[in-house]
Design a protein around this motif. Structure first.
Motif, PDB file in Angstrom:
ATOM      1  N   HIS A   1       0.881  -1.169   0.000  1.00 22.57           N
ATOM      2  CA  HIS A   1       0.000   0.000   0.000  1.00 22.57           C
ATOM      3  C   HIS A   1       0.916   1.214   0.000  1.00 22.57           C
ATOM      4  CE1 HIS A   1      -3.779  -2.228   0.990  1.00 22.57           C
ATOM      5  NE2 HIS A   1      -2.904  -3.071   1.523  1.00 22.57           N
ATOM      6  N   ASP A   2       1.309   1.639  -1.191  1.00 17.77           N
ATOM      7  CA  ASP A   2       2.284   2.713  -1.333  1.00 17.77           C
ATOM      8  C   ASP A   2       3.569   2.306  -0.609  1.00 17.77           C
ATOM      9  OD1 ASP A   2       3.390   5.083  -2.159  1.00 17.77           O
ATOM     10  OD2 ASP A   2       2.347   6.328  -0.694  1.00 17.77           O
ATOM     11  N   ARG A   3       3.947   3.000   0.465  1.00 21.00           N
ATOM     12  CA  ARG A   3       5.199   2.694   1.165  1.00 21.00           C
ATOM     13  C   ARG A   3       5.004   1.782   2.377  1.00 21.00           C
ATOM     14  NH1 ARG A   3       9.757   5.195   0.499  1.00 21.00           N
ATOM     15  NH2 ARG A   3      10.175   5.429   2.724  1.00 21.00           N
ATOM     16  N   VAL A   4       3.811   1.244   2.526  1.00 16.75           N
ATOM     17  CA  VAL A   4       3.511   0.333   3.643  1.00 16.75           C
ATOM     18  C   VAL A   4       3.362  -1.089   3.108  1.00 16.75           C
ATOM     19  CG1 VAL A   4       1.871  -0.261   5.472  1.00 16.75           C
ATOM     20  CG2 VAL A   4       2.370   2.151   4.966  1.00 16.75           C
ATOM     21  N   ALA A   5       4.045  -2.031   3.746  1.00 16.08           N
ATOM     22  CA  ALA A   5       3.907  -3.446   3.391  1.00 16.08           C
ATOM     23  C   ALA A   5       3.015  -4.133   4.420  1.00 16.08           C
ATOM     24  CB  ALA A   5       5.265  -4.127   3.353  1.00 16.08           C
ATOM     25  N   VAL A   6       2.042  -4.888   3.941  1.00 16.21           N
ATOM     26  CA  VAL A   6       1.180  -5.686   4.821  1.00 16.21           C
ATOM     27  C   VAL A   6       1.587  -7.147   4.675  1.00 16.21           C
ATOM     28  CG1 VAL A   6      -1.173  -6.412   5.360  1.00 16.21           C
ATOM     29  CG2 VAL A   6      -0.725  -4.059   4.626  1.00 16.21           C
ATOM     30  N   LEU A   7       2.016  -7.754   5.777  1.00 16.81           N
ATOM     31  CA  LEU A   7       2.394  -9.164   5.799  1.00 16.81           C
ATOM     32  C   LEU A   7       1.278  -9.946   6.483  1.00 16.81           C
ATOM     33  CD1 LEU A   7       6.147  -8.884   6.903  1.00 16.81           C
ATOM     34  CD2 LEU A   7       5.159  -8.757   4.610  1.00 16.81           C
ATOM     35  N   THR A   8       0.660 -10.850   5.735  1.00 12.86           N
ATOM     36  CA  THR A   8      -0.443 -11.647   6.266  1.00 12.86           C
ATOM     37  C   THR A   8       0.006 -13.086   6.437  1.00 12.86           C
ATOM     38  OG1 THR A   8      -2.074 -10.237   5.151  1.00 12.86           O
ATOM     39  CG2 THR A   8      -2.828 -12.396   5.915  1.00 12.86           C
ATOM     40  N   VAL A   9       0.018 -13.548   7.686  1.00 16.53           N
ATOM     41  CA  VAL A   9       0.318 -14.949   7.973  1.00 16.53           C
ATOM     42  C   VAL A   9      -0.942 -15.748   7.648  1.00 16.53           C
ATOM     43  CG1 VAL A   9       0.995 -16.598   9.747  1.00 16.53           C
ATOM     44  CG2 VAL A   9       1.939 -14.285   9.770  1.00 16.53           C
ATOM     45  N   SER A  10      -0.822 -16.698   6.740  1.00 17.90           N
ATOM     46  CA  SER A  10      -2.013 -17.361   6.208  1.00 17.90           C
ATOM     47  C   SER A  10      -1.901 -18.883   6.251  1.00 17.90           C
ATOM     48  CB  SER A  10      -2.251 -16.901   4.758  1.00 17.90           C
ATOM     49  OG  SER A  10      -3.337 -17.596   4.188  1.00 17.90           O
ATOM     50  N   ASP A  11      -2.718 -19.481   7.091  1.00 17.93           N
ATOM     51  CA  ASP A  11      -2.987 -20.922   7.104  1.00 17.93           C
ATOM     52  C   ASP A  11      -4.328 -21.083   7.791  1.00 17.93           C
ATOM     53  OD1 ASP A  11      -3.089 -23.650   7.160  1.00 17.93           O
ATOM     54  OD2 ASP A  11      -1.111 -23.945   8.068  1.00 17.93           O
TER      55      ASP A  11
ATOM     56  N   ARG B   1      -5.793 -21.856  11.713  1.00 22.28           N
ATOM     57  CA  ARG B   1      -5.888 -20.542  12.354  1.00 22.28           C
ATOM     58  C   ARG B   1      -4.526 -19.835  12.381  1.00 22.28           C
ATOM     59  NH1 ARG B   1     -10.522 -21.562  11.555  1.00 22.28           N
ATOM     60  NH2 ARG B   1     -12.300 -21.228  12.957  1.00 22.28           N
ATOM     61  N   ASN B   2      -3.793 -20.017  11.281  1.00 22.11           N
ATOM     62  CA  ASN B   2      -2.506 -19.333  11.075  1.00 22.11           C
ATOM     63  C   ASN B   2      -1.452 -19.715  12.113  1.00 22.11           C
ATOM     64  OD1 ASN B   2      -3.986 -17.943   9.056  1.00 22.11           O
ATOM     65  ND2 ASN B   2      -4.596 -16.405  10.564  1.00 22.11           N
ATOM     66  N   ALA B   3      -1.529 -20.934  12.624  1.00 25.73           N
ATOM     67  CA  ALA B   3      -0.519 -21.416  13.569  1.00 25.73           C
ATOM     68  C   ALA B   3       0.851 -21.395  12.887  1.00 25.73           C
ATOM     69  CB  ALA B   3      -0.853 -22.831  14.035  1.00 25.73           C
ATOM     70  N   LEU B   4       1.861 -21.011  13.638  1.00 28.57           N
ATOM     71  CA  LEU B   4       3.205 -20.852  13.079  1.00 28.57           C
ATOM     72  C   LEU B   4       3.914 -22.197  12.969  1.00 28.57           C
ATOM     73  CD1 LEU B   4       4.457 -17.634  14.902  1.00 28.57           C
ATOM     74  CD2 LEU B   4       3.844 -17.855  12.492  1.00 28.57           C
ATOM     75  N   SER B   5       4.063 -22.663  11.764  1.00 28.55           N
ATOM     76  CA  SER B   5       4.903 -23.822  11.488  1.00 28.55           C
ATOM     77  C   SER B   5       6.318 -23.327  11.254  1.00 28.55           C
ATOM     78  CB  SER B   5       4.399 -24.559  10.249  1.00 28.55           C
ATOM     79  OG  SER B   5       4.500 -23.716   9.111  1.00 28.55           O
TER      80      SER B   5
END
Length: 255
Positions: free
Chosen positions: A14-24, A28-32
């Protein structure tokens, strides 16, 4: 959302902003280990990209992050293997914690265990209506990890941190704002609100923002005002000589 998001860490600009979406979504997006590595890589790419000035971290709806992938935590009888697995899970949120750019967590659902760590790793947390913060470690028979006890006490103070870590207090959006875990509650789209806030930092000169965040980390560990003055003085003197300062002062005078 009508479409199913892929498993991974999605990077949107979004212009100079980065959106990082953890997706699983199924987990429920648990961190593997894989997701954590992808998150660390995404943060590194954003830091290396001079056109990015701030990061927003969120999870694929309806959760923020349900914690670590518990299947790997019990894998292998060898303590060294378990330690290696834990450190691999830490990689993602530690990359966020160490990021030189300003970071905002757009907490759009449950932030549990390692997901709470991911939220705490950000400089600022915005809470959507369904945000929920839950340490949960002890209820799982698991000692807190990843620096959770340090981050929680730094953000919340010892009493509220103890309520969450030792007594299993689960905090909703309103309580999170009351105790300082969330900077603001957002009734609508929390990611859009986070992008709007992040854009203010991203609009400033990048090197100045990076220096200011570095100084804030340094002065947070100080107990003496005079030391803080001296810590800030060098970077402020250098900023006076910057082209960005000259341009902005000239623009202000012309107005």
């Amino acid at each position: 959302m009508g479409e199913t998001l892929p498993v991974g860490v999605l990077l949107e600009r979004h212009d100079r902003v980065a959106v990082l979406t953890v997706s699983d979504v199924a987990r429920r997006n648990a961190l593997s280990v894989e997701l954590s590595a992808e998150l660390a890589d995404a943060v590194a790419r954003c830091e290396a990209d001079e056109s990015i000035g701030a990061l927003v971290v969120t999870g694929a709806p309806p959760a923020f992050c349900a914690g670590a992938d518990l299947s790997l935590l019990g894998a292998g009888a060898d303590p060294a293997e378990r330690e290696h697995g834990l450190r691999a899970v830490y990689t993602g949120f530690l990359a966020v914690a160490r990021c030189e750019l300003p970071t905002i967590a757009a907490v759009n659902g449950a932030a549990v265990g390692a997901g709470l760590n991911l939220a705490l790793a950000c400089d600022v947390r915005l809470a959507g209506p369904t945000a929920r913060f839950d340490a949960r470690f002890l209820r799982l028979g698991l000692h807190p990890g990843g620096g959770m006890t340090w981050m929680a006490q730094r953000v919340l103070g010892p009493q509220a941190a103890a309520a969450m870590a030792l007594f299993g207090e689960v905090v909703d959006a309103a309580e999170a704002q009351r105790i300082g875990l969330a900077y603001r509650i957002v009734d609508g789209d929390v990611v859009s609100a986070a992008v709007e806030l992040a854009a203010r930092a991203a609009a400033a000169p990048r090197d100045l923002v990076v220096a200011t965040k570095r100084t804030m980390r340094a002065t947070a560990a100080l107990t003496d005002h005079t030391e803080a003055v001296e810590t800030e003085l060098g970077p402020q003197v250098r900023s006076l000589a910057s082209p960005a300062f000259a341009q902005r002062i000239a623009a202000a005078r012309s107005r």
